[in-house]
Design an enzyme around this catalytic site. Structure first.
Site, mmCIF file in Angstrom:
data_model
loop_
_atom_site.group_PDB
_atom_site.id
_atom_site.type_symbol
_atom_site.label_atom_id
_atom_site.label_comp_id
_atom_site.label_asym_id
_atom_site.label_seq_id
_atom_site.Cartn_x
_atom_site.Cartn_y
_atom_site.Cartn_z
ATOM 1 N N TYR A 132 10.933 3.386 1.241
ATOM 2 C CA TYR A 132 10.348 2.049 1.149
ATOM 3 C C TYR A 132 9.318 1.991 0.017
ATOM 4 C CZ TYR A 132 7.332 -1.926 2.215
ATOM 5 O OH TYR A 132 6.569 -3.074 2.117
ATOM 6 N N ASP A 182 0.815 -1.209 0.000
ATOM 7 C CA ASP A 182 0.000 0.000 0.000
ATOM 8 C C ASP A 182 0.852 1.264 0.000
ATOM 9 O OD1 ASP A 182 0.552 -1.151 2.724
ATOM 10 O OD2 ASP A 182 -0.164 0.817 3.364
#
Length: 294
Positions: free
Chosen positions: A127, A104
């Protein structure tokens, strides 16, 4: 008989894959951890894929330390982009399909409502940016790819939110938990099951539904609501003998090095329609919390 190569076998999803594949008929698989296969070593990747000749590669390896990634930029991209690209290139060369787990965090988290697969991406930290780069690299390197975005992963293995809450409850009577970030907790065992189902669909049923899919849990909740549910279940299952005081706090009250998406709600309609896979039932996955205490 289908042949499956699993990377990242000691991670949450990797361990669940090993557990489940060990009980599935008609599968020949090998599962390798980082010590056995460093996916950032392109030569080693090419050698193992050439040797084993898998029908499907499931990449469960990733650099998932969200805050540490802000300082470990090169390592994050090596594991989250370059490694998956090497696996995808090897898959393309041997005619295998690659199933790659994403996150996500490729989204900014500022949308109202659930994210669908075609929504614009906008990762906020290293990330997420490295994982998005991995998605692009996999898609470009192998035509037969499935990218599975998921969120808020927990399991009986490794470190995760559920295990942290149960551990903290042993020494604390109250906790402040972020209440303005929302998403779908997702059991790693359900992710593993989905990946295995997809593997069979594309190898045994000649299913050509390649592309990007979302897979996470329902109902959507905040971290605060998730924590309260965990403690309620722990009391119900006689793992706690006290009522934890759980206090809602804002993201600004709990600063972290990397920015978290405020909205991690992923829409599961596409994977349901294409593969008949239902969202993760995270509440059911918490019915035996004792498994999370070891």
């Amino acid at each position: 008989m289908i042949k499956i190569l699993v990377t990242g076998s000691l991670g949450q999803v990797g361990r669940c894959l090993v557990d489940q594949l060990s009980t599935v008929d008609g599968v020949d698989f090998i599962a390798l951890d980082r010590e056995e296969l460093d996916i950032t070593d392109s030569s080693a990747v090419a050698d193992i894929v050439h040797s084993f000749q898998p029908d499907v590669i499931i990449n469960a390896a990733a650099h998932t330390a969200v805050d540490r990634a802000e300082d470990e930029v090169e390592l994050s991209y090596a594991i989250n982009r370059d490694g998956p690209e090497s696996l995808a290139k090897a898959a393309e060369k041997t005619g295998a399909a690659i199933l790659h787990i994403s996150t996500d965090y490729v989204f900014a988290g500022d949308k109202d409502g659930e994210y669908i697969e075609s929504d614009e991406t906008g990762p906020q930290g290293v990330y997420g940016k490295s994982k998005l780069a991995g998605e692009i690299a996999v898609a470009n390197a192998c035509k037969r790819h499935v990218i599975l975005r998921t969120a808020w992963v927990f399991s009986e293995h490794g470190g995760n939110f559920v295990k942290s809450m149960l551990r903290l409850a042993q020494t604390r009577d109250s906790l402040g938990i972020v209440a303005d970030q929302f998403g779908g907790p997702t059991h790693a065992g359900d992710i593993a099951r989905a990946l295995i189902e997809i593997s069979f669909s594309i190898t045994q049923k000649n299913h050509n539904g390649f592309g990007v899919y979302h897979y996470s849990g329902l109902p959507h909740v905040s971290w605060y609501q998730f924590a309260k549910y965990i403690f309620d279940e722990a009391n119900e299952q006689a793992l706690l003998n006290k009522n934890m005081s759980v206090n809602p706090i804002s993201t600004s009250d709990y600063p972290t090095l990397a920015k978290r998406p405020a909205n991690s709600k992923l829409n599961n309609n596409k994977i349901q329609s294409e593969f008949g896979i239902e969202p993760s039932d995270w509440q059911l996955a918490l019915k035996n919390l004792k498994q999370y205490t070891s």
